[in-house]
Structures are given as structure tokens and as C-alpha cells.
Scaffold this motif. Structure first.
Motif, PDB file in Angstrom:
ATOM      1  N   LEU A 156       0.827  -1.216   0.000  1.00  0.00           N
ATOM      2  CA  LEU A 156       0.000   0.000   0.000  1.00  0.00           C
ATOM      3  C   LEU A 156       0.856   1.260   0.000  1.00  0.00           C
ATOM      4  CD1 LEU A 156      -2.810  -1.051   2.506  1.00  0.00           C
ATOM      5  CD2 LEU A 156      -2.953  -0.884   0.007  1.00  0.00           C
ATOM      6  N   LEU A 187       0.972   4.200  -2.999  1.00  0.00           N
ATOM      7  CA  LEU A 187       0.815   5.622  -2.708  1.00  0.00           C
ATOM      8  C   LEU A 187       2.050   6.418  -3.129  1.00  0.00           C
ATOM      9  CD1 LEU A 187      -0.898   5.402   0.796  1.00  0.00           C
ATOM     10  CD2 LEU A 187      -1.952   6.071  -1.369  1.00  0.00           C
ATOM     11  N   ASN A 204       2.263   6.868  -6.905  1.00  0.00           N
ATOM     12  CA  ASN A 204       1.412   7.965  -7.384  1.00  0.00           C
ATOM     13  C   ASN A 204       2.085   9.308  -7.185  1.00  0.00           C
ATOM     14  OD1 ASN A 204      -0.935   6.821  -8.500  1.00  0.00           O
ATOM     15  ND2 ASN A 204      -1.633   6.281  -6.452  1.00  0.00           N
ATOM     16  N   TYR A 205       2.684   9.495  -6.029  1.00  0.00           N
ATOM     17  CA  TYR A 205       3.353  10.761  -5.740  1.00  0.00           C
ATOM     18  C   TYR A 205       4.545  10.977  -6.676  1.00  0.00           C
ATOM     19  CZ  TYR A 205       5.605  14.522  -3.220  1.00  0.00           C
ATOM     20  OH  TYR A 205       6.177  15.710  -2.887  1.00  0.00           O
TER      21      TYR A 205
END
Length: 95
Positions: free
Chosen positions: A48, A52, A55-56
Motif C-alpha cells: 500500500l 501511494l 502515485n506521488y
């Protein structure tokens, strides 16, 4: 953030390999399921965090949709995060 993503990918990749190569054989060959629970939970959390962070970093590096998609695919393939790092992340600058 890129160096943090690099390390998150390495940890996620190692946890996946430990799950596949050590914990799962212990469970299904030797009947010892305890390690699967511990390593599986750690791997799930790292997965997870990797998604995340991907994406950043995708926004930070202006990745194409193809590279962004490959970052996700790499997270579910053994050795995928290591290959993705080598191919798509810029080289770390020497300090």
C-alpha cells in the motif's frame, strides 16, 4: 522522495520474495503457517505504501500513463520492483 520510493520498492520487493520463497513453503510443505501471517501483513502494508508513493513520484517525475501503469504491475510480480527501479527511476546522485 525518489530515494524514499526507491527504498520502499526494495523493501516491498524483498518482503514479496520472503513471502513467496520462505513463508509460503513453510506453510504448505511443513505445515507452519505463522510466518505467512506476519510476513503477509508486513508485505501488505509495504504494498500500500508503494502504491501511494508511486502515485506521488509519478506526479513529481511527470511519468507517462504507461510508466505509471508499469509501476503498479511491477508491484505484483516477483522481482518487479527491482526491475522497475533499474529501468525507470533516475540514477541516485552521489553525495
Amino acid at each position: 522522495m525518489i530515494n524514499a520510493f526507491r527504498w520502499i520498492g526494495r523493501l516491498e520487493g524483498v518482503s514479496f520474495l520472503v513471502l513467496l520463497l520462505i513463508a509460503m513453503p513453510l506453510k504448505y510443505i511443513f505445515g507452519e503457517p505463522a510466518l505467512v501471517k506476519v510476513v503477509g501483513m508486513a508485505h501488505g502494508g509495504l504494498f500500500l505504501v508503494y502504491i501511494l508513493a508511486a502515485n506521488y513520484v509519478a506526479m513529481e517525475l511527470n511519468w507517462t500513463k504507461k510508466v505509471w501503469f508499469l509501476s503498479f504491475v511491477s508491484s505484483v510480480l516477483p522481482l518487479g520492483t527491482f526491475i522497475f527501479e533499474k529501468k525507470y527511476l533516475p540514477e541516485a546522485k552521489a553525495s
